[in-house]
Write an enzyme that holds these catalytic residues in place. Structure first.
Site, short mmCIF file in Angstrom:
data_model
loop_
_atom_site.label_atom_id
_atom_site.label_comp_id
_atom_site.label_asym_id
_atom_site.label_seq_id
_atom_site.Cartn_x
_atom_site.Cartn_y
_atom_site.Cartn_z
N ARG A 21 0.82 -1.20 0.00
CA ARG A 21 0.00 0.00 0.00
C ARG A 21 0.86 1.26 0.00
O ARG A 21 1.75 1.41 0.84
CB ARG A 21 -0.94 0.00 1.21
CG ARG A 21 -1.86 -1.19 1.23
CD ARG A 21 -2.78 -1.21 2.42
NE ARG A 21 -3.55 -2.45 2.44
CZ ARG A 21 -4.73 -2.59 3.03
NH1 ARG A 21 -5.25 -1.57 3.66
NH2 ARG A 21 -5.37 -3.73 2.99
N SER A 136 -22.64 -13.27 13.62
CA SER A 136 -21.97 -12.22 12.87
C SER A 136 -22.02 -12.50 11.37
O SER A 136 -21.65 -13.60 10.92
CB SER A 136 -20.51 -12.11 13.33
OG SER A 136 -19.80 -11.14 12.59
N SER A 188 -19.39 -1.86 2.64
CA SER A 188 -18.61 -0.78 2.04
C SER A 188 -17.89 -1.15 0.75
O SER A 188 -17.58 -0.26 -0.04
CB SER A 188 -17.58 -0.28 3.05
OG SER A 188 -16.64 -1.30 3.38
N HIS A 216 -21.71 3.43 6.69
CA HIS A 216 -21.71 3.85 5.29
C HIS A 216 -23.09 4.30 4.84
O HIS A 216 -23.32 4.48 3.63
CB HIS A 216 -21.20 2.72 4.40
CG HIS A 216 -19.74 2.45 4.59
ND1 HIS A 216 -18.75 3.20 3.98
CD2 HIS A 216 -19.10 1.55 5.37
CE1 HIS A 216 -17.56 2.75 4.36
NE2 HIS A 216 -17.74 1.75 5.20
N THR A 244 -20.74 6.50 12.31
CA THR A 244 -19.49 7.24 12.28
C THR A 244 -19.75 8.71 12.00
O THR A 244 -20.74 9.07 11.37
CB THR A 244 -18.54 6.68 11.21
OG1 THR A 244 -17.29 7.35 11.28
CG2 THR A 244 -19.11 6.85 9.81
N LYS A 247 -17.41 9.90 7.93
CA LYS A 247 -17.73 9.66 6.52
C LYS A 247 -18.69 10.74 6.04
O LYS A 247 -18.27 11.86 5.78
CB LYS A 247 -18.23 8.23 6.34
CG LYS A 247 -17.13 7.20 6.63
CD LYS A 247 -17.56 5.79 6.39
CE LYS A 247 -16.39 4.81 6.46
NZ LYS A 247 -15.69 4.78 7.76
N THR A 276 -9.35 6.34 26.97
CA THR A 276 -8.81 7.09 25.84
C THR A 276 -9.23 8.55 25.91
O THR A 276 -10.31 8.86 26.43
CB THR A 276 -9.26 6.48 24.50
OG1 THR A 276 -8.52 7.05 23.43
CG2 THR A 276 -10.74 6.69 24.25
N THR A 277 -8.38 9.43 25.43
CA THR A 277 -8.68 10.86 25.45
C THR A 277 -9.88 11.16 24.58
O THR A 277 -10.05 10.59 23.50
CB THR A 277 -7.46 11.65 24.94
OG1 THR A 277 -6.35 11.37 25.80
CG2 THR A 277 -7.72 13.14 24.94
N THR A 362 -8.52 -6.32 2.17
CA THR A 362 -9.75 -5.56 2.24
C THR A 362 -10.86 -6.23 1.43
O THR A 362 -12.03 -6.22 1.82
CB THR A 362 -9.51 -4.12 1.73
OG1 THR A 362 -8.42 -3.55 2.46
CG2 THR A 362 -10.74 -3.26 1.93
#
Length: 412
Positions: A21, A136, A188, A216, A244, A247, A276-277, A362
């Protein structure tokens, strides 16, 4: 062990397979999306971006940019801590209220990314609900897979979007075991859409929770941009809706929307949330502005769908193979990793078009592709330029990459 030699050998295998990549060094042009400058070894180059997940161009929306500037002027740069220790700003509270309202749920909880929201929520629910079995979908995102794996609970993989296989596996499970069905709305890479209503019917029949990833779809579908479940009138039937902010909302972050008790449970037990912050307040402010705008503005969604239809029609007219689906994602299948990378390079170097090659892991081997994502801000001229460039390249794909590019360039 020679660690450096090991690293170099493994990277060499990726390069040999054509799967190494390379990141494009992009500088987006404020107020002029999808234009960007790509910094290359040969100097800067103006490009049109065709693979962004900023599906509606909201990352360049003046309301979003102004909200973020105001938040920085008011609060400064960072949140200053975890959500528990000084990091919950008023912008986070407003954002969670907006998200709960968007999805018709009692509550919402914001995370630093969509990946973290899936990993932390599924991992916590799977680990802490005694005896739970998670069903799943076979093509669920890596973040969902990792969350379920982290939970170390019983899990069953069902064939992608296959209701018959799902029911067979639900029926075979211990009837006394608590169950959860985890799946996505828009997938996606292929752009297909889950049969949400029928999955909810099976969940009701077998007493299962439902966990729907709408990353998505949020912003793009539904009367207020809440996703496929809103469009289908099904939000009240989902236990957890995950989404999210990075996106279609154009900013950064992830979230879940659910009952007050479930969100509080995750807030109280999920390590991925607790330790986590918090998101910077400017990002939260930008997300609030984006969500509020898309709740009432349909024009971005309408124009977006027009551009998707136009691109698909032109690809068909020029004989470019793309995978049909009912969503906004347009996968142009190449089927060879090295060739996919070569096509992407030619588009960038010779045509000023940036479309990142999508290779294994992917997508599966032999399904390598260019994943095109039209936006409302792509023009008819942009679409024509892309399609003609692909047509020019496609007719030369079987040839060596050294083929002359003069024929197409002369026509620009």
């Amino acid at each position: 062990m020679d660690f450096e030699a090991f690293f170099e050998n493994e990277l060499g295998k990726l390069q040999t397979d054509g799967r190494y990549r390379v990141f494009a060094d992009l500088e987006r042009h404020r107020g002029n999306f999808p234009r960007a400058t790509c910094h290359t070894l040969n100097g800067p180059k103006r490009v049109t971006v065709w693979c962004s997940n900023d599906y509606l161009g909201m990352g360049q929306n003046p309301k979003v940019i102004e909200a973020m500037k105001c938040a920085i002027d008011q609060c400064g740069a960072g949140a200053g801590g975890t959500r528990n220790i000084s990091g919950t700003t008023h912008y986070h509270v407003l954002l969670e209220r907006e998200l709960a309202d968007l999805h018709g749920k009692e509550s919402a909880l914001v995370f630093t990314s969509g990946y973290v929201s899936n990993w932390a929520t599924l991992g916590t629910l799977g680990a802490r609900i005694p005896g739970v079995v998670i069903f799943s979908d076979a093509l669920n995102h890596a973040s969902m897979i990792e969350g379920i794996r982290y939970a170390n609970c019983d899990r069953v993989i069902w064939k992608h979007n296959d209701l018959q296989d799902l029911e067979v596996k639900l029926a075979a499970a211990n009837p006394k075991a608590p169950k959860m069905i985890a799946f996505e709305s828009v997938y996606s890479m292929d752009g297909d859409i889950a049969p949400i209503r029928q999955i909810c019917d099976l969940a009701d029949k077998y007493g299962a929770m439902t966990y729907l990833d709408e990353v998505h779809a949020v912003g793009i579908y539904g009367a207020r941009g809440a996703g496929i479940a809103e469009r289908e009138g099904l939000m009240d039937r989902l236990t957890v809706i995950e989404g999210t902010l990075g996106k279609a909302f154009g900013v950064m972050g992830g979230y879940i929307a659910a009952s007050a008790a479930l969100c509080d449970f995750i807030r109280s037990f999920a390590s991925g949330f607790i330790f986590t912050t918090a998101l910077p307040p400017a990002l939260a402010a930008g997300a609030v502005a984006s969500i509020r705008h898309l709740k009432v503005s349909q024009s971005e969604r309408d124009h977006h769908q027009d551009c998707v239809r136009m691109l698909r029609a032109r690809l068909d007219e020029r004989g470019i193979p793309h995978k049909p689906n009912p969503s906004h994602i347009v996968p142009v299948i190449v089927g060879d990793a090295a060739k996919c990378k070569w096509i992407s390079d030619v588009l960038l170097d010779s045509c000023g078009i940036y479309a990142q090659p999508i290779n294994y892991p992917t997508v599966p081997f032999k399904t390598e592709r260019l994943r095109l994502t039209p936006t409302p801000l792509h023009t008819r001229a942009d679409i024509e330029h892309l399609v003609e460039a692909l047509h020019w390249i496609w007719s030369r794909c079987p040839l060596a990459p050294a083929v002359s590019e003069r024929g197409y360039l002369a026509s620009l």
